[in-house]
Design a protein around this motif. Structure first.
Motif, PDB file in Angstrom:
ATOM      1  N   GLN A 176       1.686   6.670  -9.180  1.00  0.00           N
ATOM      2  CA  GLN A 176       2.508   7.720 -10.144  1.00  0.00           C
ATOM      3  C   GLN A 176       2.362   8.603  -8.645  1.00  0.00           C
ATOM      4  OE1 GLN A 176       3.209   9.135 -12.451  1.00  0.00           O
ATOM      5  NE2 GLN A 176       3.494   7.024 -12.942  1.00  0.00           N
ATOM      6  N   CYS A 177       1.650   8.590  -7.816  1.00  0.00           N
ATOM      7  CA  CYS A 177       1.223   9.597  -6.505  1.00  0.00           C
ATOM      8  C   CYS A 177       2.435   9.948  -6.104  1.00  0.00           C
ATOM      9  CB  CYS A 177       0.095   9.285  -5.636  1.00  0.00           C
ATOM     10  SG  CYS A 177       0.734   7.643  -5.465  1.00  0.00           S
ATOM     11  N   VAL A 178       3.296   8.803  -5.583  1.00  0.00           N
ATOM     12  CA  VAL A 178       4.968   8.484  -5.495  1.00  0.00           C
ATOM     13  C   VAL A 178       5.503   9.503  -5.868  1.00  0.00           C
ATOM     14  CG1 VAL A 178       6.748   6.728  -4.571  1.00  0.00           C
ATOM     15  CG2 VAL A 178       4.021   5.745  -3.813  1.00  0.00           C
ATOM     16  N   ARG A 179       5.565   8.957  -7.215  1.00  0.00           N
ATOM     17  CA  ARG A 179       6.954   9.190  -8.101  1.00  0.00           C
ATOM     18  C   ARG A 179       6.653  10.866  -8.100  1.00  0.00           C
ATOM     19  NH1 ARG A 179       8.424   9.810 -13.704  1.00  0.00           N
ATOM     20  NH2 ARG A 179       6.630  10.898 -14.344  1.00  0.00           N
ATOM     21  N   MET A 220      -3.235  14.005  -6.195  1.00  0.00           N
ATOM     22  CA  MET A 220      -4.128  13.508  -6.988  1.00  0.00           C
ATOM     23  C   MET A 220      -4.743  14.026  -8.139  1.00  0.00           C
ATOM     24  SD  MET A 220      -6.061  15.284  -3.935  1.00  0.00           S
ATOM     25  CE  MET A 220      -7.805  15.383  -4.299  1.00  0.00           C
ATOM     26  N   ALA A 221      -4.120  15.122  -8.578  1.00  0.00           N
ATOM     27  CA  ALA A 221      -3.895  15.639  -9.986  1.00  0.00           C
ATOM     28  C   ALA A 221      -3.077  14.558 -11.003  1.00  0.00           C
ATOM     29  CB  ALA A 221      -3.368  17.273 -10.614  1.00  0.00           C
ATOM     30  N   ALA A 222      -1.753  13.405 -10.279  1.00  0.00           N
ATOM     31  CA  ALA A 222      -1.230  13.203 -11.171  1.00  0.00           C
ATOM     32  C   ALA A 222      -2.059  11.713 -11.115  1.00  0.00           C
ATOM     33  CB  ALA A 222       0.119  12.489 -10.696  1.00  0.00           C
ATOM     34  N   PHE A 254       1.464  -0.895   0.031  1.00  0.00           N
ATOM     35  CA  PHE A 254       0.211   0.000   0.038  1.00  0.00           C
ATOM     36  C   PHE A 254       0.587   1.218   0.041  1.00  0.00           C
ATOM     37  CE2 PHE A 254       0.273  -1.094   4.358  1.00  0.00           C
ATOM     38  CZ  PHE A 254       0.930  -0.923   5.312  1.00  0.00           C
ATOM     39  N   VAL A 255       0.379   2.226  -0.484  1.00  0.00           N
ATOM     40  CA  VAL A 255       1.073   3.512  -0.518  1.00  0.00           C
ATOM     41  C   VAL A 255       0.716   4.566   1.179  1.00  0.00           C
ATOM     42  CG1 VAL A 255       1.199   5.824  -1.116  1.00  0.00           C
ATOM     43  CG2 VAL A 255       0.914   3.649  -2.831  1.00  0.00           C
ATOM     44  N   LEU A 273       5.691  10.484  -0.537  1.00  0.00           N
ATOM     45  CA  LEU A 273       4.601   9.716   0.088  1.00  0.00           C
ATOM     46  C   LEU A 273       5.504   8.274  -0.348  1.00  0.00           C
ATOM     47  CD1 LEU A 273       2.091  11.001  -2.508  1.00  0.00           C
ATOM     48  CD2 LEU A 273       1.322   9.269  -0.377  1.00  0.00           C
ATOM     49  N   GLN A 274       5.069   7.086   0.393  1.00  0.00           N
ATOM     50  CA  GLN A 274       6.152   5.583  -0.118  1.00  0.00           C
ATOM     51  C   GLN A 274       5.407   4.363  -0.632  1.00  0.00           C
ATOM     52  OE1 GLN A 274       8.894   4.728   2.070  1.00  0.00           O
ATOM     53  NE2 GLN A 274       7.859   5.552   4.429  1.00  0.00           N
ATOM     54  N   LEU A 275       6.005   3.947  -1.152  1.00  0.00           N
ATOM     55  CA  LEU A 275       5.046   2.487  -1.370  1.00  0.00           C
ATOM     56  C   LEU A 275       5.605   1.181  -0.060  1.00  0.00           C
ATOM     57  CD1 LEU A 275       3.190   0.464  -3.175  1.00  0.00           C
ATOM     58  CD2 LEU A 275       4.807   0.234  -4.579  1.00  0.00           C
ATOM     59  N   VAL A 276       4.701   0.609  -0.056  1.00  0.00           N
ATOM     60  CA  VAL A 276       5.440  -0.013   1.535  1.00  0.00           C
ATOM     61  C   VAL A 276       4.563  -1.339   1.166  1.00  0.00           C
ATOM     62  CG1 VAL A 276       4.814  -0.690   4.075  1.00  0.00           C
ATOM     63  CG2 VAL A 276       4.735   1.998   2.907  1.00  0.00           C
ATOM     64  N   GLU A 277       6.356  -2.379   0.944  1.00  0.00           N
ATOM     65  CA  GLU A 277       5.907  -3.396   0.511  1.00  0.00           C
ATOM     66  C   GLU A 277       6.327  -4.439   1.644  1.00  0.00           C
ATOM     67  OE1 GLU A 277       6.616  -4.140  -3.701  1.00  0.00           O
ATOM     68  OE2 GLU A 277       7.492  -2.456  -2.996  1.00  0.00           O
ATOM     69  N   GLY A 278       5.789  -5.706   1.600  1.00  0.00           N
ATOM     70  CA  GLY A 278       5.929  -6.484   3.088  1.00  0.00           C
ATOM     71  C   GLY A 278       7.083  -6.334   3.755  1.00  0.00           C
ATOM     72  N   GLY A 279       8.214  -6.083   2.711  1.00  0.00           N
ATOM     73  CA  GLY A 279       9.987  -6.080   3.460  1.00  0.00           C
ATOM     74  C   GLY A 279      10.305  -4.480   4.714  1.00  0.00           C
ATOM     75  N   ASP A 280       9.569  -3.881   3.779  1.00  0.00           N
ATOM     76  CA  ASP A 280       9.307  -2.658   4.532  1.00  0.00           C
ATOM     77  C   ASP A 280       9.125  -2.894   5.900  1.00  0.00           C
ATOM     78  OD1 ASP A 280      10.537  -1.890   2.106  1.00  0.00           O
ATOM     79  OD2 ASP A 280       8.089  -0.734   1.680  1.00  0.00           O
TER      80      ASP A 280
END
Lengths: 587, 142, 186
Positions: free
Chosen positions: C144-147, C20-22, C5-6, C154-161
């Motif tokens: 794209q929000c993260v980018r 939001m616009a992205a 999730f982000v 913002l960051q994408l959180v993945e299992g390892g994180d």
């Protein structure tokens, strides 16, 4: 700005933001503030609204709209009292310290708390942070300048910076965050009624002679009218013709209904723009201009950094560069010294005429650099990212001039002013009263820009932020029976607008806020044209207002009125006429 | 979001954001003569490869159908498209007449904080050298 | 497997709406509904965009009567083509991260047969459907929000994180405990 933007992230260890909603209005400068914070810098924010910067501040001073001078004098009082000032700097690089020290004697933390409601402890702590900083920087914006005593506000800030010796080094300074891409450049180029390009006063014969030689004409020596004076000058017959390019004063000027009324009385209104703006709809002649991305030239940003802007696509139809239009018109009027072929020629003329500031900034150099900050007198000069290095100021004595500033919300403290040399003073023009119990303060929102001419035609932006909102504190809303999203009517002595309410703690009690992005509810129909005696800037930031809840049907009725008033359908109509002629391929 | 498409000619033109005074560096992505996106300039010292909502997405107005494409003169209360020659002759004649009747200070110019340095220089030169007045100001005053 | 999730760091979020616009632009390009799937939310406690947490036992997926929401590829996916606009998912979502919006997406127009009968549509040709974050899983650049976020809030959180953060927190807990006992001894 006295200093450059990257210095904030790199060097500042205390950042004092006052009257600037940096996160929304200058997000990429706010990013530098966040960078500094993550490096350990302290953030002090003075603002009536809980802006994002206020929310992130180590100390938030919730100063009521209009009371900046009391707050700054309060900080100076503590800095003087606790010996936090830089005595070396004050002695060797400034004049008037004793006067200022004496002037702020009355502004004790207790007095400031009584006047502004700012807790004494917060004020003391903020003063200590600022006074003890290695490099403290001040960032300010329209929440400092847009008052009938805006000059006084700015002078107070420069007092604060000079007294603490925060001038002439990286990461310090007094830094106005300018609102428009090239507002700095337009000033630099002499688009002010009292100065020629390079801030050379029109009243000085030597300055005029410099330009007369190149331009082959005699130049007028009397300073001209300033924008807030033009409405009345039209109505009393002094001004008969106006030429507006790339500006939408019918939306952006204070008490806009008055100016609009004046424009309707002109014998000639020429508007040169990229769209049929609210102002252009009143014109006798409309000239289509090329826009950003369609032309070559330079912009100068808030740091005095002159940068190249480049052409990417062709303008639509018959639209032309603004410089081409002025040149062509000058030729029609038999003036032969404006036959330019390319913006570079024009820039080289500027460099030739004002070499002390722009001489070294050539197009060739700008090809390679990410901008050069003026003053840059020679091609081998690196430019000047920060001013007043070594405490050398641009005054006759080379020292900074400190001036006492006084404030009283209700009456001008004239007897105080008389006791000091060169003192300034201010009062609020229109305080809330029984009939208009709210303080109305105005500004921009992050996602739209000024009168919306451009951002409201950029769909990703309108898709996330389609409408005007009026911010009102939850306690006030409860008393008036207003819920979030209800329609409200906001009125001042000059007019009224209607929009949805945003019930939020962002605004303090008895204060409402809204923007000037939407013709549907343009807050400048409500603002007051009361101006600063020095700079002639109007008091956009304080007016007395009232708020009423209205029904959706009443809102619709007001919306239809505004639609008629701003001739909204005219834009579509004219666009329909000339829809032929698609954009030609890029060359 | 901003990806250069494989087909057609793609160019990146380095320029500066047209919105606030921060002056962020950005590239306009141009495909077949149309602006299709914006990329931040990672070498710019102010924005260091980042942009805000207006920088990334505020460019669509350039291609809006409502852009002015032809000079207009209001005739009988209605805007009518005319040639450049006609529009400039009309403006020049009226300006000259007003200057002759009421003097140079009967003219006022609102310059633009949105246009380039070169254009503002030429605008104030027009007011001062051609019209002969210092009635030139812009919204830096506001 | 872990979900992804982000999430935003409110200490960095400027509330500038760039994310939001992205989001709108990226989904519009893909033929999805041109509405934001995350919402910058102001509060006196802080500001940040709120979006789907891709819950492992997602309540939205449980209440969806037409199985338009399913859990796969370590995330919660909503098929805009199958959605009937019943609003149950929006009511069930504990984060308020699902909205119901209304223009027909081009993808639906192209495949009308894939639709179940939509009893709740109230205007012919104009139906409302659920809109939620899909982590831009159609885009190899990722969300794209993260980018675009100018402060990288913002960051994408993945299992390892999550595992890595937990390890850090456990290490911090040990340091704290040691200090307490040392203090008690001294």
């Amino acid at each position: 700005m006295t200093n450059s933007v990257p210095e904030i992230g790199q060097y500042s260890d205390v950042i004092f933001i006052i009257g600037s909603n940096t996160a929304e209005c200058h997000p990429l400068i706010a990013r530098q503030v966040i960078k500094a914070k993550e490096r350990g810098a302290k953030l002090i924010v003075a603002d009536p609204r809980l802006t994002e910067m206020a929310n992130k501040a180590d100390i938030w001073l919730r100063v009521p709209a209009g009371y900046n001078i009391s707050l700054i004098n309060g900080l100076l009082h503590i800095i003087v009292k606790e010996n936090l000032y830089n005595s070396d700097f004050v002695q060797n690089h400034a004049e008037g310290f004793d006067e200022v020290a004496r002037a702020v004697e009355d502004y004790t933390p207790a007095y400031v708390e009584k006047l502004t409601g700012i807790p004494q402890q917060d004020l003391v702590e903020a003063a200590r942070f600022f006074g003890r900083a290695k490099n403290a920087t001040i960032l300010y914006c329209m929440g400092v300048t847009q008052f009938s005593y805006g000059t006084g506000n700015v002078v107070s800030l420069s007092n604060l910076a000079v007294v603490t010796g925060n001038m002439g080094r990286p990461g310090t300074g007094v830094n106005p965050l300018r609102g428009q891409n090239n507002v700095q450049g337009a000033c630099d180029m002499g688009c002010l009624s009292n100065v020629l390009p390079g801030y050379l006063a029109v009243t000085d014969e030597k300055n005029r002679a410099r330009f007369e030689k190149e331009w082959h004409v005699r130049l007028p020596s009397k300073p001209g009218l300033r924008i807030p004076e033009i409405g009345d000058a039209i109505l009393n017959g002094r001004v008969r013709a106006a030429y507006v390019f790339g500006e939408n004063p019918v939306m952006s000027d204070p008490d806009s209904s008055h100016l609009r009324h004046a424009f309707e009385h002109l014998d000639l209104l020429v508007v040169q723009d990229i769209f049929l703006t609210e102002t252009a709809r009143l014109a006798h002649v409309v000239l289509p201009a090329a826009c950003w991305g369609e032309k070559e030239g330079t912009f100068t940003n808030t740091e005095r950094r002159v940068q190249r802007v480049r052409k990417a696509v062709n303008p639509p139809g018959e639209a032309r560069d603004d410089w081409w239009i002025f040149s062509a018109l000058a030729q029609k009027m038999d003036y032969g010294r404006m036959n330019y072929l390319h913006p570079q020629e024009i820039w080289d003329e500027v460099r030739r005429l004002v070499p002390e500031k722009f001489g070294g900034i050539s197009y060739d150099r700008l090809e390679k650099a990410r901008g050069i900050s003026w003053p840059c007198p020679a091609e081998d000069h690196p430019g000047t990212p920060f001013l007043y290095e070594g405490g050398k100021f641009a005054t006759a004595s080379g020292k900074a001039n400190l001036r006492p500033v006084f404030f009283d919300p209700t009456r001008l403290p004239e007897e105080k002013v008389k006791q000091f040399k060169h003192a300034l003073a201010g009062k609020i023009t229109e305080l809330p009263d029984e009939e208009y119990p709210f303080t109305l303060t105005t500004g921009r929102r992050g996602y739209h820009y000024h009168t919306g001419t451009m951002t409201r035609k950029s769909w990703p932006i309108t898709q996330v932020t389609p409408q005007q909102l009026i911010e009102i504190n939850p306690r006030d809303a409860r008393k008036l029976g207003i819920e979030d999203g209800d329609f409200v009517k906001l009125s001042t002595r000059r007019g009224s607008i209607a929009a949805k309410a945003w019930v939020t703690e962002r605004v303090p009690e008895k204060t409402v806020f809204t923007s000037f992005h939407f013709w549907e509810a343009n807050v400048n129909e409500l603002t007051i044209n009361s101006t600063d005696p020095v700079a002639c800037i109007p008091e956009f930031k304080v007016a007395a207002a009232k708020v009423e809840k209205i029904t959706p049907a009443e809102f619709q009725a007001i919306l239809q009125e505004k639609k008629k008033k701003y001739l909204v359908d005219l834009e579509e109509e004219v666009a329909g006429q000339s829809k032929s002629g698609r954009r030609e391929a890029h060359v | 979001m901003v990806s250069c498409s494989e087909k057609g000619r793609t160019e990146r033109v380095l320029t500066v954001c047209p919105y606030c005074g921060t002056g962020c560096g950005l590239y306009l992505v141009v495909e077949d003569g149309r602006i299709t996106g914006v990329e931040p300039d990672s070498l710019h010292p102010v924005n260091e490869g980042e942009l805000c909502i207006k920088g990334y997405f505020g460019y669509q107005y350039i291609e809006d159908d409502r852009r002015l494409r032809s000079p207009l003169i209001k005739k009988d209360g209605k805007f009518t498209p005319v040639s450049w020659d006609e529009a400039l002759n009309f403006a020049a004649a009226r300006l000259a007449k007003i200057k002759q009747e009421s003097g140079p200070d009967a003219f006022a110019l609102f310059a633009s904080a949105r246009a380039t340095n070169e254009e503002n220089y030429v605008a104030q030169k027009f007011a001062r050298a051609v019209m002969g007045t210092n009635n030139v100001d812009h919204c830096a005053r506001l | 497997m872990f979900n992804r999730f982000v999430i935003a760091n409110p200490d960095r979020c400027l509330g500038c709406y760039t994310c939001m616009a992205a989001c709108v632009v990226n989904h519009q390009k893909q033929g999805f509904q041109a509405y934001p799937r995350l919402f910058v939310t102001y509060s006196p406690a802080g500001t940040m965009p709120v979006q789907c947490h891709h819950c492992e036992d997602a309540p939205c997926a449980l209440v969806c009567p037409v199985k338009a929401i399913e859990i796969k590829d370590q995330m919660v996916k909503l098929n805009e083509g199958l959605c009937i606009g019943c609003k149950m998912c929006a009511l069930a979502c504990p984060f308020g991260a699902i909205t119901i919006q209304g223009a027909p997406p081009p993808s639906v127009q192209a495949e009308p047969t894939s639709l179940l009968s939509s009893l709740l549509a109230w205007l012919a040709g104009h139906k409302t459907i659920g809109i939620k974050c899909d982590l831009c899983d159609f885009d190899e650049e990722g969300p794209q929000c993260v980018r675009v976020c100018p402060t990288k809030a913002l960051q994408l959180v993945e299992g390892g994180d999550v595992e890595r953060w937990s390890k850090l927190k456990r290490a911090g807990a040990v340091t704290g405990a040691v200090a307490i006992f040392k203090g008690a001894e001294g």
